[in-house]
Design an enzyme around this catalytic site. Sequence first.
Site, mmCIF file in Angstrom:
data_model
loop_
_atom_site.group_PDB
_atom_site.id
_atom_site.type_symbol
_atom_site.label_atom_id
_atom_site.label_comp_id
_atom_site.label_asym_id
_atom_site.label_seq_id
_atom_site.Cartn_x
_atom_site.Cartn_y
_atom_site.Cartn_z
ATOM 1 N N GLY A 1 0.679 -0.887 1.746
ATOM 2 C CA GLY A 1 0.711 -0.031 0.559
ATOM 3 C C GLY A 1 -0.626 -0.079 -0.144
ATOM 4 N N LYS A 2 -0.833 0.809 -1.072
ATOM 5 C CA LYS A 2 -2.061 0.779 -1.877
ATOM 6 C C LYS A 2 -1.846 1.634 -3.107
ATOM 7 C CE LYS A 2 -6.308 -0.908 -1.327
ATOM 8 N NZ LYS A 2 -6.679 -2.045 -0.451
#
Length: 433
Positions: free
Chosen positions: A122-123
């Site tokens: 994720g980011k």
Amino acid sequence: MNRTSASARRKGQLSFLETESGSPWENFLAQIDAVIPHLGELSRWSETLKRPKRALVVDVPIILDDGSVAHFEGFRVHHNISRGPAKGGVRFHQDSTLNEVMALAGWMTIKNAVVNLPFGGGKGAVRVDPRLLSQEELERLTRRYTSEISSMIGPDKDIPAPDVNTNAQTMAWMMDTYASSNGHTVNSVVTGKPIALGGSIGRIEATGKGVFLTTCAVLRALGDSLEGKRIAVQGFGNVGGIAAQFLQAAGAKIVAVQDVDGCVVNPAGIDVPKLLAHKDVTRGIRDSRLGDDADRKDLWDVDADILIPAAIESQITASVAARIRTRIVVEGANGPTTPEADRVLAERGITVVPDVLANAGGVIVSYFEWVQGFNSLFWREPEVASRLEQILIEAFNEVWDTHVAVGTSLRGAAYILGCRRVLQARQQRGLYP
Ligand code: GLU
């Protein structure tokens, strides 16, 4: 409508995946495409890597110190969660876009799989120049962003961490905001926290230390050693600055450093602790008298053995790749080398230690922090250090052996290992319904 887009529509192609060529997401897709022929039966599932699982775009309004209201664009992307909760940092940068965050989340999926952590990728980002905000405005921005993405995050769901222009203080505000709306402290919702709030010893320096460890590992694999090696570093923050410190302390010479405000060159070696102290006081690296001040782009022409890009993505383009004079590139940043540049570097026989391995030290110690938080039992420094080295060197050896066995670049080898792990998980889970 042309035939390609007609068939793309039938396959349910999403509009936001139609991106410009040369964008970070396009670069990520090209890296995936390059290894699909090596995935055998698993390639049947490869499309899953080319679509983020979910992406959220949020408006982040805050009241500025002068009483006016400002709006910022925020993002959080879960690229893949087949192997575990989404994991990856949050950055504050004026150029961040959904496209960039999708690529950064994708690189986290591969990275977490290459070093075999039980995480997906994720980011997140807020499109803002944090240098233009006061500390109070930054706190309001962080808290409002956290509240806007609160449906995405959680200790067993998605665990943010620091990235470009964010730090332990940012994580403390995120944790407190999340905890306040839950009515109890939830330490493990973020990693990279201050030690007093359940952070891990060794997390701050972990990414830079990992860059140092993988630099030593690639030199060993090439039958060489760090002693006397001349190194040029792009970026003098939490990754580049700390890696430079470790490398110099172990016998290398840092002959050039570039940061957002300039470049310092000294063929005899820059005194890294002094340059860090100068940056602390002046906020930049210019006028340090620790070498000659040069133009930022002069970094690419410096005569050195190793180049460490440790800033942001897409810095080593094909034309930069044709210029650089080092034998080895160790990627401290995420996505610093474009696929075209990768081809030029390969043709020139330059060895590239890819980001998904070289900068994995940070997320490895984030994993330790998450585990320690769940156990409420905290490790001492030697335990963190030895476990970090063990995981990173094991992953390095696997990547190196695959590179030799398959005859691909180190990036190709890392992607083969990472994609296999993700797609095996996808296959074994099966599709619901
Ligand atoms: N932002 C770091 C990275 O790109 C660390 C991520 C984390 O610790 O979750 O790897």
